[in-house]
Design an enzyme around this catalytic site. Sequence first.
Site, PDB file in Angstrom:
ATOM      1  CB  ALA A 197      -0.908  -0.147   1.249  1.00 16.39           C
ATOM      2  CG  HIS A 198       2.787   3.030  -3.135  1.00 15.42           C
ATOM      3  ND1 HIS A 198       2.519   2.002  -3.820  1.00 15.42           N
ATOM      4  CD2 HIS A 198       3.242   3.257  -4.043  1.00 15.42           C
ATOM      5  CE1 HIS A 198       2.515   2.513  -4.799  1.00 15.42           C
ATOM      6  NE2 HIS A 198       2.653   3.644  -4.955  1.00 15.42           N
ATOM      7  NE  ARG A 199      -1.321   5.308  -6.939  1.00 15.51           N
ATOM      8  CZ  ARG A 199      -0.243   4.524  -7.234  1.00 15.51           C
ATOM      9  NH1 ARG A 199      -0.459   3.016  -7.359  1.00 15.51           N
ATOM     10  NH2 ARG A 199       0.715   4.875  -7.520  1.00 15.51           N
ATOM     11  CG  ASP A 208      -2.284   1.150  -2.737  1.00 16.47           C
ATOM     12  OD1 ASP A 208      -0.884   0.874  -3.370  1.00 16.47           O
ATOM     13  OD2 ASP A 208      -2.178   1.854  -1.442  1.00 16.47           O
TER      14      ASP A 208
END
Length: 363
Positions: free
Chosen positions: A202-204, A279
């Site tokens: 997850a990094h958005r 994501d």
Amino acid sequence: MKTVMIVVGTRPEIIKMAPIIRAFQKNRISLTFVNCGQHHSHNMSQQFIEELELPTPDYEYKVKAYSQGLQTASIIARMERLLKKTSPSLVLVEGDTNGVLATALAAVKLGIPVGHVEAGLRSFDLRMPEEHNRRLTDHISTYLFAPTKTSENNLKRENVWRKVYVTGNTVIDAVIQQLPIAEKKSKILDSIRFEKFILATAHRAENVDDFTVLKNFMEAFAEAPLPVVYPMHPRTKKRMLQNKIYAKIKNSRNIQILPPLGYLDFLVLMKKCEIIVTDSGGIQEEATAPCIRKPVLVTRLSTERPETVEAGFAEVIGVEKRGIIKAIHKVLDNRKELPEKSPYGDGKAAERIARIIQKELAF
Ligand code: UD1
Ligand code: UDP
């Protein structure tokens, strides 16, 4: 002498440009390799250049984060100086990062044509900086390398002004080229605590910069019906530390947090896991590679990769804790055969791009 400048700046750009650099070398296309330095930590940048055995960049920068605007402006300024000094015949960029838009802008303002690899992706979600970057870059590029017919159609609908080619996505080339090496060299499975696991990333910004969403993700991972292996992006770690939830999640028995991994280790985890929850853009594509073929749950409200959903690999599951857990149960309880072909091509996208450039520039 005619030279193409290939510019990378972040982890996925290095991975997706690697097959193009190899195809250029094979076809004797003269290139200048530049790392504009949007990602500056070793494990988000140099690690990939070394592991993928790419040439040492001819020019390399490090851009400290500042704000989105300053990051973009700082790359424009550096790239303008470099482009004036080196005068390449073409600048090739890949993807939708701030570094991509900055480099493309610096080039067009000097009258240097731009080639955009992975052109035409659209999430239609204007909260995303990536959606601004990819739209703007497409509209100032001379050569647009669309990975699929869907991306080509997006470009046609927007009446982009120059040449569009459908090539496939070079990420499939990267997976096919690197997985056999990964399976020989990587020792990552020795350090994984679980036999069967979900691989999560997850990094958005629109997810992890929103504490409610970040908390939803972490709670869903802690309560997931299978343990979760989670190589954590530095943006996410920073937010977790700021919100004081990092220590708690690090100690969760159901989650194994890892630092950002090298490509070979990550490929092995993709190959071994039961499901991918992510994501990430690139990971949605890689999951469809014939040698990976994994179900992907996309923890977002939209995707610019609808091909993955249409082909049956992926589902966009939103960002609510209950929805994420329910979607994981659904995939585990209803295993289905995934297609053998990837919607992103046959692993020869880089060769196609190299040949097109060779012809267009009359090398
Ligand atoms: C960027 C891209 C995103 C891409 C991602 C790939 C934009 C708008 N976003 O997001 O599209 O999916 O790269 O991973 O261009 N950080 C480090 N070391 C690094 C890189 C980042 O510590 O090498 C930390 C810093 O705190 C930095 C934060 O992560 O402020 C965000 O980095 P940035 O490059 O601005 O955006 P990403 O989230 O990495
Ligand atoms: N990746 C990696 N190590 C990790 C996480 C991801 O090598 O710990 C690779 C992954 O296989 C994919 C790329 O990095 O090729 C995706 O990068 P990211 O998710 O940061 O960016 P995006 O694709 O969303 O732009």
